[in-house]
Each structure stands twice: as C-alpha cells, then as structure tokens.
Design a protein around this motif. Structure first.
Motif, PDB file in Angstrom:
ATOM      1  N   PRO A 185       0.826  -1.216   0.000  1.00 44.83           N
ATOM      2  CA  PRO A 185       0.000   0.000   0.000  1.00 44.83           C
ATOM      3  C   PRO A 185       0.857   1.261   0.000  1.00 44.83           C
ATOM      4  CG  PRO A 185      -0.908  -1.598   1.529  1.00 44.83           C
ATOM      5  CD  PRO A 185       0.414  -2.161   1.059  1.00 44.83           C
ATOM      6  N   GLY A 186       0.563   2.172  -0.912  1.00 42.87           N
ATOM      7  CA  GLY A 186       1.301   3.417  -1.031  1.00 42.87           C
ATOM      8  C   GLY A 186       2.578   3.317  -1.836  1.00 42.87           C
ATOM      9  N   GLN A 187       2.990   2.100  -2.198  1.00 42.82           N
ATOM     10  CA  GLN A 187       4.242   1.911  -2.923  1.00 42.82           C
ATOM     11  C   GLN A 187       4.096   2.277  -4.394  1.00 42.82           C
ATOM     12  OE1 GLN A 187       5.824  -2.075  -2.672  1.00 42.82           O
ATOM     13  NE2 GLN A 187       7.263  -1.758  -4.343  1.00 42.82           N
ATOM     14  N   LYS A 188       5.158   2.880  -4.962  1.00 43.13           N
ATOM     15  CA  LYS A 188       5.241   3.150  -6.385  1.00 43.13           C
ATOM     16  C   LYS A 188       6.171   2.132  -7.029  1.00 43.13           C
ATOM     17  CE  LYS A 188       4.600   8.191  -6.080  1.00 43.13           C
ATOM     18  NZ  LYS A 188       5.204   9.503  -6.474  1.00 43.13           N
ATOM     19  N   ILE A 189       5.848   1.722  -8.252  1.00 42.69           N
ATOM     20  CA  ILE A 189       6.704   0.768  -8.950  1.00 42.69           C
ATOM     21  C   ILE A 189       7.946   1.466  -9.473  1.00 42.69           C
ATOM     22  CG2 ILE A 189       6.820  -0.814 -10.921  1.00 42.69           C
ATOM     23  CD1 ILE A 189       3.824  -1.302 -10.488  1.00 42.69           C
ATOM     24  N   THR A 190       7.764   2.680  -9.981  1.00 44.35           N
ATOM     25  CA  THR A 190       8.883   3.522 -10.395  1.00 44.35           C
ATOM     26  C   THR A 190       8.666   4.909  -9.791  1.00 44.35           C
ATOM     27  OG1 THR A 190       7.831   4.363 -12.407  1.00 44.35           O
ATOM     28  CG2 THR A 190       9.026   2.278 -12.586  1.00 44.35           C
ATOM     29  N   LEU A 223       2.265   5.994 -10.340  1.00 45.42           N
ATOM     30  CA  LEU A 223       1.327   6.308  -9.265  1.00 45.42           C
ATOM     31  C   LEU A 223       1.361   5.199  -8.213  1.00 45.42           C
ATOM     32  CD1 LEU A 223      -1.573   7.614 -11.517  1.00 45.42           C
ATOM     33  CD2 LEU A 223      -0.071   8.982 -10.059  1.00 45.42           C
ATOM     34  N   PRO A 224       0.995   5.514  -6.972  1.00 52.81           N
ATOM     35  CA  PRO A 224       1.104   4.528  -5.889  1.00 52.81           C
ATOM     36  C   PRO A 224      -0.061   3.543  -5.849  1.00 52.81           C
ATOM     37  CG  PRO A 224       0.281   6.610  -5.030  1.00 52.81           C
ATOM     38  CD  PRO A 224       0.595   6.853  -6.473  1.00 52.81           C
ATOM     39  N   ASN A 225       0.147   2.480  -5.098  1.00 55.33           N
ATOM     40  CA  ASN A 225      -0.905   1.498  -4.851  1.00 55.33           C
ATOM     41  C   ASN A 225      -1.888   2.076  -3.835  1.00 55.33           C
ATOM     42  OD1 ASN A 225      -2.526  -0.668  -4.144  1.00 55.33           O
ATOM     43  ND2 ASN A 225      -0.881  -1.874  -3.225  1.00 55.33           N
ATOM     44  N   ASN A 226      -3.065   2.459  -4.318  1.00 56.00           N
ATOM     45  CA  ASN A 226      -4.100   3.051  -3.458  1.00 56.00           C
ATOM     46  C   ASN A 226      -5.262   2.097  -3.202  1.00 56.00           C
ATOM     47  OD1 ASN A 226      -2.765   5.571  -3.296  1.00 56.00           O
ATOM     48  ND2 ASN A 226      -3.614   6.217  -5.260  1.00 56.00           N
ATOM     49  N   THR A 227      -5.058   0.803  -3.435  1.00 51.96           N
ATOM     50  CA  THR A 227      -6.169  -0.142  -3.307  1.00 51.96           C
ATOM     51  C   THR A 227      -6.453  -0.550  -1.864  1.00 51.96           C
ATOM     52  OG1 THR A 227      -4.742  -2.094  -3.592  1.00 51.96           O
ATOM     53  CG2 THR A 227      -5.662  -1.090  -5.588  1.00 51.96           C
ATOM     54  N   ILE A 257      -0.125  -8.280  -6.153  1.00 52.20           N
ATOM     55  CA  ILE A 257       0.968  -9.044  -6.745  1.00 52.20           C
ATOM     56  C   ILE A 257       0.882  -8.882  -8.250  1.00 52.20           C
ATOM     57  CG2 ILE A 257       1.943 -11.345  -7.104  1.00 52.20           C
ATOM     58  CD1 ILE A 257       0.953 -12.058  -4.299  1.00 52.20           C
ATOM     59  N   ARG A 258       1.909  -8.263  -8.819  1.00 49.77           N
ATOM     60  CA  ARG A 258       1.937  -8.019 -10.268  1.00 49.77           C
ATOM     61  C   ARG A 258       2.710  -9.143 -10.955  1.00 49.77           C
ATOM     62  NH1 ARG A 258       6.825  -4.349 -11.260  1.00 49.77           N
ATOM     63  NH2 ARG A 258       7.868  -4.225  -9.240  1.00 49.77           N
ATOM     64  N   PRO A 259       2.770  -9.138 -12.286  1.00 48.78           N
ATOM     65  CA  PRO A 259       3.402 -10.259 -12.990  1.00 48.78           C
ATOM     66  C   PRO A 259       4.901 -10.413 -12.788  1.00 48.78           C
ATOM     67  CG  PRO A 259       1.844  -9.159 -14.408  1.00 48.78           C
ATOM     68  CD  PRO A 259       2.000  -8.293 -13.197  1.00 48.78           C
ATOM     69  N   GLY A 260       5.566  -9.416 -12.212  1.00 50.97           N
ATOM     70  CA  GLY A 260       7.000  -9.560 -12.010  1.00 50.97           C
ATOM     71  C   GLY A 260       7.589  -8.401 -11.249  1.00 50.97           C
ATOM     72  N   GLY A 261       8.904  -8.424 -11.062  1.00 48.28           N
ATOM     73  CA  GLY A 261       9.585  -7.396 -10.284  1.00 48.28           C
ATOM     74  C   GLY A 261      10.170  -6.296 -11.142  1.00 48.28           C
ATOM     75  N   HIS A 305      -7.803  -9.755  -0.230  1.00 44.23           N
ATOM     76  CA  HIS A 305      -7.821  -8.406  -0.789  1.00 44.23           C
ATOM     77  C   HIS A 305      -7.902  -8.443  -2.309  1.00 44.23           C
ATOM     78  CE1 HIS A 305      -6.946  -4.229  -1.568  1.00 44.23           C
ATOM     79  NE2 HIS A 305      -5.873  -4.561  -2.247  1.00 44.23           N
ATOM     80  N   MET A 306      -7.082  -9.276  -2.940  1.00 46.80           N
ATOM     81  CA  MET A 306      -7.063  -9.318  -4.399  1.00 46.80           C
ATOM     82  C   MET A 306      -8.320  -9.970  -4.966  1.00 46.80           C
ATOM     83  SD  MET A 306      -2.981  -9.885  -5.183  1.00 46.80           S
ATOM     84  CE  MET A 306      -2.537 -10.730  -3.656  1.00 46.80           C
ATOM     85  N   LEU A 307      -8.883 -10.926  -4.244  1.00 51.01           N
ATOM     86  CA  LEU A 307     -10.138 -11.549  -4.670  1.00 51.01           C
ATOM     87  C   LEU A 307     -11.283 -10.543  -4.656  1.00 51.01           C
ATOM     88  CD1 LEU A 307     -12.008 -13.939  -5.342  1.00 51.01           C
ATOM     89  CD2 LEU A 307     -12.047 -14.481  -2.883  1.00 51.01           C
TER      90      LEU A 307
END
Length: 446
Positions: free
Chosen positions: A53-58, A62-66, A71-75, A103-105
């Motif tokens: 939560p709140g993390q940006k990939i780059t 934009l951050p994770n606001n969910t 879990i995304r397809p890769g790192g 949460h993801m379900l």
C-alpha cells in the motif's frame, strides 16, 4: 502406564511444534538441490512482485491506493498494474497468505462488469466480464490487453471481446481462498450488492460456448483472446486452452457448491466438466498426439494446451500415452525447448518460415511467436515424465541451470527468471513471476 505417559507427551509436543509448518517436499523430477534453489528463488521473485500500500513501482508511477498488497506479474519496473491471470496462475505455490488473497479476490470481484457496454473502439464488455488487469492507483478495470488507458481499451487488434481465460481464473482465485481458509461464508458476501458466488456463476457463463459440449469458441468477426499468454496471436474457432481452464473451473464450482450443500448445482457443474473432458480429444487431438490450439485460424499443434491437458488428467489411456510420448520425442529431437524453456509451438510445426503462429502481432522468434518461456515447463516435464522420467529430469535440470546462470539476485545485469527469451539473444521482462511459480507448483507435488 508410567512409561506410556512420557511417550504420549513427547508425541503431543512434536505435533504442536510441527502444526502449521509445511512438511519437506521431495520432487521426483528435480534434484533436492535444484528444488531448494527453485523454492527460494520463487519466494524472492514473489516478494519482488508485491506492491505494498502506497508503494510506487517507479519514481514516476502512481502509488498502490487499493488498500492492500497486490501481486503483479514480475519485479523491477515491469507491468505497473494488477493482472488477474498471472496472479491466479501463481496462487497454488502456497506462499500467498490468506489476507493478501482476500484483498485481491474482493478487488477483482468489485471490478467485475455489472453492465454491458461498448468501448470507443467498438469492442463489447459483457455483463460478468473480469478485467484483464486493474490499475493500482484508482482501481479502474481494463478489460483488454494492450493499454492502461480505460478510455482507449478494446479494439480489433486485441479482440472485440475480453480475453476468455480471466473469468475462469477469477473462479480459481475464489476456490483457492476457500480451500486455504475454509471460509465458506465469503461466497455469500455481497460485493456491490451481488454475492461472490453469483459473481462466479456469472463469470463462468461469459465466454461464448457451444451448447452441446460447453467448449469455448470465437469467430473472426467477434474474436476474443483465447489465453493471455498469446494475446498477440489470432486464434479462432473452437478453442482448446480456455476450454481446459473452463474444465477445471467447472470442477471447482462443483466442489464449492458441494461445500454449500447445493447438490443440484454441484451435479450441474460436474456434468459440464465431463462434457468438456469428452469433447477435447475429439475436437483437438491430432494424429501425433498433440492437441491443436483451435479449429479455425492458427489451428496448430499446441505445446502448452497439450501439456496442460495432461497435467489436468484430461486425456486418458492411449490418448494420454500418445501425448506424453510426442512431447518426449520433441524434446529429444530438439524442437521443443531451449535451455529448459518451452516454445508455444514446436519448431517443426511453425506455420511458415516467417511466423510460428498463422497470425501474430509479434515477429518470428520473439515474444509469443517463437520465443521460449518458463511458465509451462512444469506441465511439460510432468507430461514427459509419464513417458520417460529421465528425460523429464534432464529438461527440468536445464531449466534450473539457466535460472542459476542468470539469477536476478546476482545484480542488475542479470534478470532470470525472464518472461521469455530466444537463442538470438532477445530477452523480455526480467524477474517474471509465472516463470517460476507455475513450474514450482508442479515440481513440489511431483
């Protein structure tokens, strides 16, 4: 009696100490050293794929606001969204806690299409459709491949109908969560006014299917992607891989309704499963033992469908033996794999000198049109092991050797597991989750 009590106490302490701990797994296909390496690598790739939560990939994303972990397809900096398919394919690895699953379900259920609509590009999003991927900043669903833009999704390039597999992967997400937690009540939970179990039933019926045998199909004029790991290919007619996913989903729905005490519904889904199982070899099995991808365009012998069908125990008897022998022979003659990774189509079955699939957006020997992938390695090794255990062990060892050689944990210049690569030197998307979770799932139990 005095001697028995200490023994009972010792046994009780041993049970309490080991309760909840995973017992050691011994793979018959991988050596212990290779299995232990793959297990640790899988856990590390999974952690690299988490978006907190709140993390940006780059720095620019934009951050994770969910409100929870995704879990995304890769790192690294690849795939800045939540893909339902890749996540669901990784679920059975056993390393995703129940709270993350929940949460993801629920996020996926909340973005299920509740009203049929037509995109600006002319594609239809039908009632009950499950997103291809969900944006992490605003939780908006994108039902088609090829874009992160909600307003520009859906056109003839990636289909006039959302990919068929995601509906069945959504069912697998719910099934796995209930099996993990024994929480049957979540099936009755209402999400935006509709219960989860009803959403699952609606999703199951979204992909077009034949009335007599429930096989998933598509047409040239109203095409949907059969399976997201080849969304760059045009495949039409009766479709093998999504029908295999539907076969599994039908079994899962039958088990879920059995848990809920609904015998009629359980029987209904078991009947669907049986009809699909009977229809698949009739429609798709070729003389050599390979299942064809479809009955229309790109109706070529399909390595992934063939191996996955064996893993699901769809073919029986002579059909099973023929499929396993065919894959074993292809491995021996060098048309199946490269450094332990697997093509969609044997090199001997390419449509022409210029393309592997009959129709593909990707160039020959790149991406989904002839590159080699880690995702199906476990299914292929499992199938080959039924014909020749030694060959399966050799293929699996080659797969792990490549992971060791290019292990992303060595530094930025390394990237294994890659999504796919080719002998020409082309490599795509480092630290790719399904390239290790899917094989690990098979190897941990075989």
């Amino acid at each position: 009696m005095k001697k028995i009590v200490p023994i009972l106490l010792f046994c009780l302490i041993l049970v309490l100490r080991t309760k909840g701990q995973e017992q050691p797994v011994k793979s018959t296909i991988l050596s212990k050293s290779d299995f232990d390496f793959l297990e640790k690598l899988t856990k590390d790739v999974l952690e690299s794929s988490r978006i907190y939560p709140g993390q940006k990939i780059t720095a620019d994303s934009l951050p994770n606001n969910t409100g929870g972990i995704l879990i995304r397809p890769g790192g690294r900096d690849c795939y800045p969204s939540f893909w339902i398919r890749d996540y669901a394919m990784s679920l059975d690895c056993g390393f995703i806690p129940a709270d993350e699953q929940k949460h993801m379900l629920l996020l996926t259920a909340s973005t299920q299409c509740d009203q049929t609509w037509i995109t600006p590009g002319g594609s239809m999003v039908p009632l009950g459709a499950i997103a291809d991927h969900i944006r992490i900043d605003d939780s908006l669903p994108v039902y088609f491949p090829g874009t992160y833009n909600v307003d520009k999704q859906g056109n003839k390039i990636f289909g006039m109908f959302p990919p068929y597999g995601d509906q069945f992967y959504f069912i697998h997400m719910a099934y796995r969560y209930v099996k993990t937690t024994s929480d049957k009540q979540i099936l009755l939970k209402e999400i935006n006014g509709t219960s989860l179990i009803l959403r699952m039933e609606t999703a199951f019926k979204v992909p077009p299917a034949r009335k007599d045998n429930h096989i998933v199909y598509t047409t040239d004029d109203y095409r949907g992607v059969d399976f997201g790991f080849r969304d760059a290919a045009t495949i039409t007619g009766d479709l093998c891989f999504p029908s295999l996913l539907k076969f599994r989903a039908a079994d899962e729905m039958a088990e879920i309704f059995g848990m809920l005490g609904n015998k009629d519904k359980a029987r209904e889904y078991r009947d669907i499963s049986a009809k699909i199982k009977n229809a698949i070899p009739v429609l798709f099995l070729g003389e050599k033992g390979m299942l064809r991808a479809s009955t229309g365009k790109s109706n070529q012998a399909d390595v992934w469908s063939t191996a996955f069908s064996v893993y699901l125990n769809v073919p029986e008897g002579a059909d099973m033996n023929k499929s396993c022998r065919c894959l074993a022979d292809a491995y021996k003659n060098g048309t199946l794999s490269y450094k332990g990774n697997i093509r969609h189509i044997l090199t001997s079955d390419d449509f022409s000198d210029s393309t592997a699939w009959e129709f593909s957006l990707a160039k020959k020997d790149t991406y989904q049109n002839g590159a080699y992938w880690g995702t199906p390695v476990g299914w292929v090794c499992y199938a080959i092991s039924k014909a020749d255990t030694g060959l399966a062990q050799k293929l699996a060892a080659e797969y792990v050797a490549e992971l060791r050689e290019n292990d992303f944990r060595k530094g930025k210049e390394y990237g294994a597991p890659y999504e796919c690569f080719h002998p020409s030197g082309n490599r795509q998307n480092p630290v790719y989750l399904a390239s290790v979770t899917c094989p690990y799932i098979v190897f941990r139990s075989n």
